[in-house]
Motif scaffolding. Structure first.
Motif: not given
Length: 430
Positions: A78-105
């Protein structure tokens, strides 16, 4: 609209098959604050959403028959386009996401192209993915960003991550351990139990999320067919999953199932508290034709920084770069068992109100404000809520779906349950 007036509960369900994953990261590599962010991101692996654009007239079908139709689906191209909308009530992670994720795995290689660096970014906001698959050995997921693109390509034994913004490449090897032949990793036709099952790959499609949601079918869950819909130009049935238990934060999950192929096309999770969907994931365009072979070709661009991840091919199914895509073992799967996690992990309760508990061994609780420092301190402060009980004192980190209690003596209680349920579980553990 076909007449679906009666409640038709599925008595049990298995896991639909999907293309093979690479390996799963170990929880022990996550620091406590990163674990909390990971828990929030992991909700993407268990929930989805539904928005319909029409009511096609389709033959009546029972919930059990529809679950069996999903399980019997053998679409691998298959192939296609998927739209993901997420509203967990979290603040904007911004650069924090990369900072935490980069060392996580990935052994903490620090490359912006490491797949783990993208996980937490999907926990907030809206994202557009381009996806493609051609059997068990070729998948591609691209996250489209402003004037940039991140691509994750699995081609044979090679797994490539490429971040066009930084011109960085991450390379590792897929895990072949336990891989089963196409069509073998399905539950039985009656929907009960599991068939032979190999590794699976998180492709970012609604099917990945349906696999988690359908584990919920059982005595703690009501499963019904609620009419029809049209998604990405295709006729679909609407499968609705609702918890029967109290104490859970989950309101309902809707899955749009393609009437022709049995492939899940769209998902919605709405919280018990009401309001907008927590997660909405669905195809906006889809084709079940064989993608061009060149779709999965990748050569590092000239001048790109290439980071080699650890060779995971011989480390077993639980320790590779992609398996599960997200740290789902931090969450109790409704009606199922959690994956391998921290030593001493146990599950309190069952079904939708189940709580995963483990001891980090870290004393002193979670640092806040200036103690944590920088963006991380502000992030923790925005989520944390101090609580106390027979267990002592601790901090509850809340989203609209998943809540986690971290006690001052280092114990963690997490699940798609209310804050009160976490406190009760911690009190009972004393």
């Amino acid at each position: 609209m076909a007449p679906f007036g009666t409640e038709d509960r599925a008595t049990a369900a298995g896991e639909p098959a999907g293309p093979p994953h690479g390996g799963r990261r170990k929880v022990a590599r996550y620091a406590v604050p990163a674990t909390v962010v990971g828990v929030a991101a992991a909700t993407i692996g268990i929930v989805p959403a539904l928005a319909s654009s029409g009511d096609p007239d389709l033959p009546a079908i029972s919930a059990q028959q529809l679950i069996e139709k999903i399980a019997a689906s053998d679409v691998q191209q298959f192939s296609g386009t998927v739209r993901v909308n997420t509203d967990l009530g979290l603040p904007d992670l911004g650069g924090l996401a990369g900072g935490l994720g980069g060392g996580a795995a990935g052994g903490g290689d620090g490359s912006s192209a490491d797949p783990s660096a993208k996980v937490t970014e999907l926990a907030t906001g809206s994202h557009t993915l381009r996806v493609a698959a051609d059997g068990p050995d070729r998948q591609k997921v691209s996250v489209l960003e402003d004037a940039a693109e991140y691509s994750l390509i699995h081609h044979g034994k090679d797994v490539w991550g490429y971040d066009s913004k930084s011109n960085e490449v991450f390379h590792t090897t897929a895990d072949d351990a336990g891989r089963s032949a196409p069509g073998k990793d399905k539950p039985g036709k009656d929907g009960h139990g599991k068939g032979e099952r190999g590794a699976e790959t998180f492709t970012g499609t609604p099917k990945d999320f349906a696999e988690q949601a359908l584990k919920a079918a059982g005595p703690t869950t009501s499963v019904t067919v609620d009419g029809t819909a049209q998604v990405a130009g295709r006729d679909a049935y609407k499968l609705v999953i609702k918890p029967k238990q109290s104490g859970t934060t989950v309101g309902a999950i809707s899955i749009a199932v393609d009437a022709g192929t049995g492939v899940p096309l769209k998902f919605t999770l709405t919280p018990k508290s009401g309001g907008a969907a927590v997660v909405d994931v669905g195809f906006t365009q889809v084709s079940f034709a064989k993608p061009a072979a060149s779709t999965f070709d990748f050569t590092p661009p000239k001048g790109a920084k290439v980071t080699e991840g650890k060779d995971r091919a011989h480390q077993g199914k639980e320790d590779g770069p992609l398996k599960g895509g997200l740290p789902e073992h931090l969450l109790p799967t409704p009606g199922g068992e959690p994956g391998k996690g921290p030593e001493g992990l146990k599950v309190i309760g069952e079904g939708w109100s189940a709580i995963a508990a483990f001891d980090t061994g870290a004393k002193g609780g979670v640092p806040s404000g200036s103690e944590a420092g920088g963006d991380l301190g502000g992030f923790l402060d925005s989520l944390g809520d101090k609580v106390s009980g027979k267990f002592g004192k601790g901090t509850v980190f809340s989203t609209r779906l998943v809540n986690a209690l971290i006690t001052d003596d280092g114990k963690v209680y997490v699940g798609a349950v209310t804050k009160d349920a976490l406190v009760e579980a911690a009190d009972a553990g004393k």
